[in-house]
Enzyme design. Structure first.
Site, PDB file in Angstrom:
ATOM      1  CB  SER A 162       0.177   1.402  -2.476  1.00  0.00           C
ATOM      2  OG  SER A 162       1.164   2.150  -3.147  1.00  0.00           O
TER       3      SER A 162
ATOM      4  CE1 TYR B 293       1.711   3.113   2.241  1.00  0.00           C
ATOM      5  CE2 TYR B 293       2.900   2.853   0.172  1.00  0.00           C
ATOM      6  CZ  TYR B 293       1.737   3.131   0.854  1.00  0.00           C
ATOM      7  OH  TYR B 293       0.591   3.419   0.158  1.00  0.00           O
TER       8      TYR B 293
END
Length: 269
Positions: A152, A165
């Site tokens: 990401s 995350y």
């Protein structure tokens, strides 16, 4: 003297994965993972998938003749070993591992993050990729294969309210570069793909969670997200899948150890 074009060279073929690739895609029953499965199958790959929802996996396998899969939580060593045993039996070997399985984790200030949620996010998003790479490495050494880790833009930019995350995705970059160096002498390429704001149900869920944490409307958070992107747009799951396909093509045979963003140039999070 001017040379004539080489009639044996097909540049379009060089941009496609070779037919018959044997691929394992984790988290391949929905979202980006499912888009990757569909693109690679369209290119002629044989794909084994895993997911945690048995009913969804069964529906996924029933949609295409010959598609195989395993119910697996990638944070479990035992289940990952079973996954690779079944994938090897179904495919007769392995050429590619796509580490896509992951969860969004909590959206909250760090002092409000439950340590159990922190551990669960890292267990799935980072340790899961490690466990799969650990099982895949000897198989890929035999085939001079490839690993593509789906990360990401949160793996290159700090992300307030998303510390578990964010940490997992930064860890994915280190894992990618380490594996590229370790496996490269055996011809195994390892890269990671960093999607930005992907037009998906998952983004809608995380945007809603962020809106609630900030106590502002969903639409306001969505506009804030887009304002951080140079192109002022989201990317599609299919665009991410096409980048993965390129990384598995002959044209990318010299690319390893790289983190490639597909995000419209997200400037900050």
């Amino acid at each position: 003297m001017r040379q004539s074009p080489d009639s044996t060279f097909d540049p379009l073929a060089a941009l496609r994965p070779a037919p018959g690739l044997r691929v394992l895609v984790t988290g391949g029953t929905s979202g980006i993972g499912l888009a990757i499965v569909r693109v690679l199958e369209a290119a002629g790959a044989r794909v084994h998938v895993c997911g945690t929802d048995a009913d969804r996996l069964a529906a996924h396998l029933g949609a295409v003749d010959g598609r195989t899969g395993t119910v697996c939580d990638v944070s479990s060593e035992t289940e990952v070993r079973t996954l690779f045993a079944e994938a090897h039996e179904a495919l007769g070997g392995l050429d590619v591992l796509v580490n896509n399985a992951g969860i969004a984790g909590p959206t909250a200030p760090v002092e409000k993050v439950d340590p159990a949620e922190w551990r669960r996010t890292l267990d799935i998003d980072l340790t899961g990729a490690f466990l799969c790479a650990r099982e895949a490495a000897p198989l890929l050494r035999d085939t001079s294969g490839a690993i593509v880790n789906i990360s990401s833009v949160a793996g290159r930019l700090g992300y307030a309210l998303r510390s578990p995350y964010n940490a997992a995705k930064f860890g994915m970059r280190g894992l990618t570069e380490s594996l590229a160096r370790e496996l490269g002498p055996d011809g195994v390429r390892v890269n990671e793909v960093l999607p930005g704001f992907v037009d998906s149900d998952r983004l809608n869920r995380t945007t809603q969670a962020r809106a609630e944490a900030m106590e502002v409307p969903f639409e306001e958070v969505e506009q804030i997200l887009l304002s951080k992107t140079s192109l002022r747009t989201k990317v599609s799951e299919e665009e991410v899948a096409l980048l993965v396909a390129y990384l598995l093509s002959p044209a990318a045979r010299g690319i390893s150890g790289q983190s490639l963003s597909i995000c419209g140039n997200v400037e900050y999070l």
